[in-house]
Design a protein around this motif. Structure first.
Motif, PDB file in Angstrom:
ATOM      1  N   ARG A  96       0.799  -1.375   0.003  1.00  0.00           N
ATOM      2  CA  ARG A  96       0.105   0.022   0.130  1.00  0.00           C
ATOM      3  C   ARG A  96       0.837   1.252  -0.070  1.00  0.00           C
ATOM      4  N   CYS A  97       0.643   2.136  -0.741  1.00  0.00           N
ATOM      5  CA  CYS A  97       1.429   3.336  -0.922  1.00  0.00           C
ATOM      6  C   CYS A  97       2.682   3.289  -1.213  1.00  0.00           C
ATOM      7  N   GLY A  98       3.215   2.005  -1.843  1.00  0.00           N
ATOM      8  CA  GLY A  98       4.923   1.762  -1.822  1.00  0.00           C
ATOM      9  C   GLY A  98       5.461   1.005  -1.060  1.00  0.00           C
ATOM     10  N   LYS A  99       4.904   0.651  -0.024  1.00  0.00           N
ATOM     11  CA  LYS A  99       5.453  -0.116   1.241  1.00  0.00           C
ATOM     12  C   LYS A  99       4.617  -1.220   1.536  1.00  0.00           C
ATOM     13  N   GLN A 122      13.328 -12.588  -6.166  1.00  0.00           N
ATOM     14  CA  GLN A 122      13.209 -12.886  -7.818  1.00  0.00           C
ATOM     15  C   GLN A 122      12.082 -12.535  -8.336  1.00  0.00           C
ATOM     16  N   ASN A 123      10.867 -12.061  -7.793  1.00  0.00           N
ATOM     17  CA  ASN A 123       9.758 -11.803  -8.252  1.00  0.00           C
ATOM     18  C   ASN A 123       9.220 -10.546  -7.572  1.00  0.00           C
ATOM     19  N   GLY A 124      10.219  -9.787  -7.092  1.00  0.00           N
ATOM     20  CA  GLY A 124       9.716  -8.461  -6.419  1.00  0.00           C
ATOM     21  C   GLY A 124       8.804  -7.575  -7.461  1.00  0.00           C
ATOM     22  N   ASP A 125       8.982  -7.606  -8.801  1.00  0.00           N
ATOM     23  CA  ASP A 125       8.349  -6.800  -9.579  1.00  0.00           C
ATOM     24  C   ASP A 125       6.644  -7.084  -9.629  1.00  0.00           C
ATOM     25  N   LEU A 126       6.165  -8.209  -9.155  1.00  0.00           N
ATOM     26  CA  LEU A 126       4.815  -8.661  -8.998  1.00  0.00           C
ATOM     27  C   LEU A 126       4.224  -7.588  -7.947  1.00  0.00           C
ATOM     28  N   LEU A 127       5.022  -6.916  -6.962  1.00  0.00           N
ATOM     29  CA  LEU A 127       4.301  -6.128  -6.210  1.00  0.00           C
ATOM     30  C   LEU A 127       3.942  -4.911  -6.396  1.00  0.00           C
ATOM     31  N   LYS A 128       4.604  -4.398  -7.715  1.00  0.00           N
ATOM     32  CA  LYS A 128       4.499  -3.187  -8.254  1.00  0.00           C
ATOM     33  C   LYS A 128       3.059  -2.633  -8.697  1.00  0.00           C
TER      34      LYS A 128
END
Length: 128
Positions: A96-99, A122-128
């Motif tokens: 939420r709100c980048g965190k 390895q898949n942090g981009d999924l959270l953006k």
């Protein structure tokens, strides 16, 4: 004695360590060391800058073990598994709100119908 499962992300090497390929030691304070034998026959330790992620004891709907740092998809929402030290339980956090923020307790029900879709390294981009 209970066998504790964990995996280790080596921060400098940007990969999970192959725990079968070397000798490692997890100190009681959470510091992780690689143990190696020197040429003179003595043993030495090298601290490994790492994130140690423990197994939650739960498996997802595909029977995959769930570790801290895993990204779990539940009811169409992505959550990150973390350990809440203050309340002594595994928690699911959402972005939420980048965190990441605390959201709910990881229960055996959520685990059994959720699905591990990756991990934060390895898949942090999924959270953006």
């Amino acid at each position: 004695m209970k066998n504790i499962k964990y995996r280790v992300w080596a921060i400098k090497n940007d990969c999970y360590l192959d725990m079968e390929s070397g000798y490692f030691y997890l100190a009681p304070d959470g510091t992780f060391y690689e143990i190696y034998e020197m040429r003179n026959g003595k043993t030495d330790y090298n601290e490994v800058y790492a994130d140690v992620q423990f197994y939650t004891g739960l498996k997802d709907k595909n029977n995959k073990e769930i570790f801290e740092g895993d990204i779990v998809k539940f009811q169409g929402v992505l959550f990150v598994v973390s350990y809440n030290e203050n309340e002594a339980h595994y928690a699911l956090q959402t972005m939420r709100c980048g965190k990441l923020e605390n959201d709910s307790i990881l229960t055996s029900f959520i685990a059994s119908v959720g699905e591990v879709v990756g991990n934060v390294y390895q898949n942090g981009d999924l959270l953006k």
